[in-house]
Design a protein around this motif. Sequence first.
Motif, PDB file in Angstrom:
ATOM      1  N   GLU A 205      -4.395   6.080   5.594  1.00  0.00           N
ATOM      2  CA  GLU A 205      -4.534   7.254   4.725  1.00  0.00           C
ATOM      3  C   GLU A 205      -4.213   6.890   3.269  1.00  0.00           C
ATOM      4  O   GLU A 205      -4.935   7.274   2.354  1.00  0.00           O
ATOM      5  CB  GLU A 205      -3.606   8.373   5.204  1.00  0.00           C
ATOM      6  N   PHE A 206      -3.161   6.093   3.098  1.00  0.00           N
ATOM      7  CA  PHE A 206      -2.807   5.683   1.734  1.00  0.00           C
ATOM      8  C   PHE A 206      -3.924   4.859   1.100  1.00  0.00           C
ATOM      9  O   PHE A 206      -4.235   4.996  -0.076  1.00  0.00           O
ATOM     10  CB  PHE A 206      -1.514   4.860   1.744  1.00  0.00           C
TER      11      PHE A 206
ATOM     12  N   GLU B  59       0.362   3.618  -3.363  1.00  0.00           N
ATOM     13  CA  GLU B  59      -0.438   4.830  -3.273  1.00  0.00           C
ATOM     14  C   GLU B  59       0.437   6.063  -3.050  1.00  0.00           C
ATOM     15  O   GLU B  59       0.174   7.126  -3.599  1.00  0.00           O
ATOM     16  CB  GLU B  59      -1.450   4.696  -2.122  1.00  0.00           C
TER      17      GLU B  59
ATOM     18  N   LYS C 288       5.802   8.651   5.672  1.00  0.00           N
ATOM     19  CA  LYS C 288       4.855   7.550   5.877  1.00  0.00           C
ATOM     20  C   LYS C 288       5.135   6.373   4.953  1.00  0.00           C
ATOM     21  O   LYS C 288       4.669   5.263   5.197  1.00  0.00           O
ATOM     22  CB  LYS C 288       3.424   8.053   5.668  1.00  0.00           C
TER      23      LYS C 288
ATOM     24  N   GLY D 175      -0.932   5.869   8.884  1.00  0.00           N
ATOM     25  CA  GLY D 175      -0.321   6.202   7.602  1.00  0.00           C
ATOM     26  C   GLY D 175      -0.844   5.289   6.509  1.00  0.00           C
ATOM     27  O   GLY D 175      -1.250   5.725   5.431  1.00  0.00           O
ATOM     28  N   THR D 176      -0.862   3.994   6.782  1.00  0.00           N
ATOM     29  CA  THR D 176      -1.372   3.034   5.809  1.00  0.00           C
ATOM     30  C   THR D 176      -2.835   3.326   5.491  1.00  0.00           C
ATOM     31  O   THR D 176      -3.251   3.302   4.336  1.00  0.00           O
ATOM     32  CB  THR D 176      -1.224   1.607   6.355  1.00  0.00           C
TER      33      THR D 176
ATOM     34  N   TRP E 123       1.118   9.840  -5.023  1.00  0.00           N
ATOM     35  CA  TRP E 123       0.784  11.061  -4.298  1.00  0.00           C
ATOM     36  C   TRP E 123       1.979  12.040  -4.342  1.00  0.00           C
ATOM     37  O   TRP E 123       1.830  13.218  -4.665  1.00  0.00           O
ATOM     38  CB  TRP E 123       0.410  10.703  -2.857  1.00  0.00           C
TER      39      TRP E 123
ATOM     40  N   THR F 110       0.776  -1.228   0.000  1.00  0.00           N
ATOM     41  CA  THR F 110       0.000   0.000   0.000  1.00  0.00           C
ATOM     42  C   THR F 110       0.822   1.301   0.000  1.00  0.00           C
ATOM     43  O   THR F 110       0.588   2.157  -0.860  1.00  0.00           O
ATOM     44  CB  THR F 110      -0.963  -0.010   1.201  1.00  0.00           C
ATOM     45  N   PRO F 111       1.753   1.483   0.945  1.00  0.00           N
ATOM     46  CA  PRO F 111       2.386   2.799   1.030  1.00  0.00           C
ATOM     47  C   PRO F 111       3.081   3.203  -0.270  1.00  0.00           C
ATOM     48  O   PRO F 111       2.993   4.353  -0.694  1.00  0.00           O
ATOM     49  CB  PRO F 111       3.404   2.626   2.166  1.00  0.00           C
TER      50      PRO F 111
END
Lengths: 424, 785
Positions: free
Chosen positions: B92-93, A351, A382, B89-90, A355, A347-348
């Motif tokens: 939000e992503f 996404e 993050k 954080g995850t 961003w 995910t990080p």
Amino acid sequence: MANEVCLRTLDLERPWLLEQYQSRGGYEMLKKVLTEKTPPDQIIEEVKKSGLRGRGGAGFPTGLKWSFITRNAPGQKYVVCNSDEGEPGTFKDRDILRYNPHQLIEGMVLAGYAIGATRGYNYIRGEFWEPYERFEQALEEAREAGYLGENLLGSGFDFELHAHLGAGAYICGEETALLESIEGKKGQPRYKPPFPAHFGLYGCPTIINNTESLASIPMILEKGGEWFSDIGVKNSGGSKLFSISGNINNPGVFEIPMGTPFSQLLEMAGGMKDGRQIKAVIPGGSSAPVIPGDQMMELTMDYDAIAGAGSMLGSGAVVVLDDTNCMVKVLDRMSYFYHEESCGQCTPCREGTGWLYRVVHRIETGQGRQEDLDLLDDVAGKISGKTICALGDAAAMPVQGMLRHFRDEFQYHIDHKRCMVGAG
Amino acid sequence: MTDSTVTIEVDGRELQAKPGTMLIEVTDAAGITVPRFCYHKKLSISANCRMCLVEVEKVPKPLPACATPVTDGMKVFTRSPRALAAQKGTMEFLLINHPLDCPICDQGGECELQDVAMGYGSDVSRYAEGKRVVADKNIGPLIATDMTRCIHCTRCVRFGQEIAGIREMGATGRGEHMTIGTYIERSIDSELSGNIIDLCPVGALTSKPFRFSARAWELTQVEGIAPHDSVGSNINLHLRGNKVMRVHPRDNESLNESWISDRDRYSYEGLYADDRLTAPMIKKDGEWQETSWEMALEMAAAGLREIEADQIGALVSPSSTLEELYLAQKLMRGLGSNHIDSRLRQGDFRQDDAGSGISWLGMKVADLETLNSVLVVGGNLRKEQPILGHRLRKAALAGAGVNFLNPCSIELNYSAKQKVVGPAEIVDALAAVAKASGAKGEGATAELIQSASADDDAKAVAEALKKGGKAAVILGAMAQSHPDYALLVGLASAAAEATGAILSIVPVASNSVGAQLAGAVPTLEAGGKAAANSGLDMMKLLKMPRKGYLLMGVEPGLDFWDGALSVNALQSADTVVALTAYRSPQLESCADILLPMGVFAETAGTYVNGEGGWQSSRGVVKPQGQARPGWKILRVLGNLLDVEGFEYIDADQVKEELRALCNDDLPPNQGGNLSGKPARQLIGEGLLRGGDTPLYSIDPLVRRAAALQQTLDAGNPAVRLHPAEAEKLGLNGSDLALVKQNGYQANLPLQLDESLPEGCAWISTGLAETASLGQPFGEVTVEKA
């Protein structure tokens, strides 16, 4: 003191040919090891002594990596060479494949001997068609000469080596994604542990090293670990290939001792183009945080010095930027790259890279907002350290580095909706 | 810490765990909440969502709890500032590209992403860019897609690879462009496919039939038992008011684990079919009229009372509840008739005389996956009883050698050896295995074994069964509908005995075992004990037609071994009383009185599954219209016919009465001893029909489940031939063929199928188009239409 290890045959007319390589003592080390039946532990010991650290960018000690393999465990083991050289700014392994493929082959066979593997793969970046052909040709020659195949030189040791051409995904340079790709699967990094030494290619114990690391092995064994180590400085043994590019007169690949001052490397590369002012240097490939030019001019090219300046030596890809460069534009380009190359698995990174890119891009195109710089820093934080592989970190670090050193340029872009550079 | 446990500390709590266990399993067991999306206890670990990041002492980066093995002394913080920062954080992503339109999402209100966002999300999005949009895919009639909502957890992908055993879903594209799908548009065809709806943590994959019909908070969840196979999968029914809106699995590790088959998930649609019978009806001068319950029951009682007991037969569905089956036989036996049978898809009952006892799975459902060596005879477990197929696949993946002996080749999702022989030769092939096992056999089987020749295939199978460790010989649905089933049981029993294998007879319906215990077979009385006086079996009841019949939950033509025979015999009777949930043309052509009965969730009842486990459920919705639970109808009929002991006040009472008559354990399956010469009823001379009952044709309820009937597993009403056979018959290039069997005929589409043996014409049963033909295995001719 240049071109002593991987590029030592560069002065020959067609150094990629077997006979030319042999004219410089090529494959002698392999012959010696196979005839004398050198104990594998001794080889690993020598590599440890050399202080050789992984040349792909992470800098993990090569000898230590090899020692993780349980040599006598039954079953297949593999030696994999990572020639998926895709980091923007890096083009050093390409020259090894083009000009000294036999030394890489010799290094891989020796590695196989050391860990008890009988099969190797060289995963070559998809865009490297010419190097791939050179390497295939070298494999052919080596096979014919009995350096590859069964019962090498009558020693009873078998080693077969194959080249595998990638398909253009940067992520396949990540070692476990590379293994997945060889296995015919989608190139996505594996969660570690287990590490490849225990669960590698097809689930078998595997060492996976960078092209330059493996190509250094024959010389390390020939001249001794200490010799190699002494070329460099403390914690950074040996010489290293630097691919230097950017606003300089003579971009290219230089093999120089670790610890060489950057100023000297810049000089070798012909100095700044058009006599311009050096503004910044990305010292280790696009993922390495940027270092301001004046600070860089004081540094030496080794792991500790670069790390001390808050960046990393990485793969030795040095990108030199002069004062005509807009740092927002530079980051825009790099963020786009990581956004495009994220595998999408976790995910990080999936996404977050998009961003980051979109925010940087809107600053670059005059759409920036006051809160954007804090947002960039926060999003990068993050991603960093939260992902399966290092691509997330690689995407976050340039952002953090740019904001650390060139925040004013970004702020200018937001305030004035145009570049500070050339604003005069 | 002992040798087998380590001590860790989570949020200040000391916990014991086995070394190597993943942290999330330990926290789950201790009731400590760690948010997650990609982790699922039944799937491999992928660690891709990064939602379960926690802080571990002395580790610089947060670690995913799902992929971090516990080690002694580990100190974990699941809600420390660092852990929460990583989790938020995850979150939000995950949300930046996820539509924030929960009110129009089918998953809204029962969405894992929505739930976790409540705890870890922010109320304002900082993402001001355009969101990703992904085109939806059409993946068939069961599952709706809304791929923009996908968070790429890959649970559906891993389910396909690991559980369903076919890689139908995958991830294509890179980075933000990664999408989950089938790559080339096609339907998801796994018989377990619906489980990906439950696995999907968001609204990307939802149930197509249920979609947008109710909100989670409008639904009441009640427990139930799936009524279609011998697993007795545990389910949750989701009700709104008096309507079953959908069905979900209920975890039961010993039976269905976390899964249910698509049949169990979607068959509820059949409850709301247009042809539900909602009022009692009687046939007057050939015309059907609605009537009152009093009138209908009086007429039924009067009709049956007029007929002498020996002239009444009961044919009852093995999918009925245990209470219904028990009362039906109690009524029959009270009237003085032992003529009751529930083995409607079986054609050979010779083993009844051989004293074979109760046939059942022969082991626990969960034991299937512990087998080391298996021979399946005449069975396609995957497409007969999907959960059993899944268990057998687990055994195969764990290294079990699985052999199939079938009259057709079947699609498997693991590697196994398949021997395909003609419909008649299956007996010889099994005899060869028995011979290779060193079995002698008894009576009829002894001769078969003696004259068999043990070829290499048979020897290999016998060898595998012998030295394989825990082994089983499993008789599937095709074996049980074989005209020489008695011989197959005898041979399988002999082979099993000689090799030390378990003999397993897969009960074909949800209450096949219950029916035997209830005495709803002519040879057994309530309690499963041998009846003092055996009645006539199903085939005899049809071949020697009775004057009166009691039918329960069956449709003539579709639910019988010999469809045409069943219709003819029933039509010739004076009085046919049918307890049924549905009207159907064939039933109406046979019956005189239709009594509307509740099915499935509409009635309280018990199912005894293949392993002999009793599971009861309540009636959770009211039967439609004037329909009543079957046990109540039978109770009143009993009263009206003055049969003693019909004063029950609830279904439990019925069950307890039967329970008292039953032993706790079922004895091992037996082949019995067939005396006399091995009279082969199926001789492999000319063209022979082979036939199965398709997955979604097994009972009236599932036959009316609209979505299931649009899938690939819905029956194929065609005659299939090997191309060489078609050429031999001069049918090359024909689309249609005329099929004749037992003097009946049907025009069917002709399809060529290289996987069939030559000399075999494959025609499925249980389909309207083939109901006018005879039994699934027998002589048949196929000619130009």
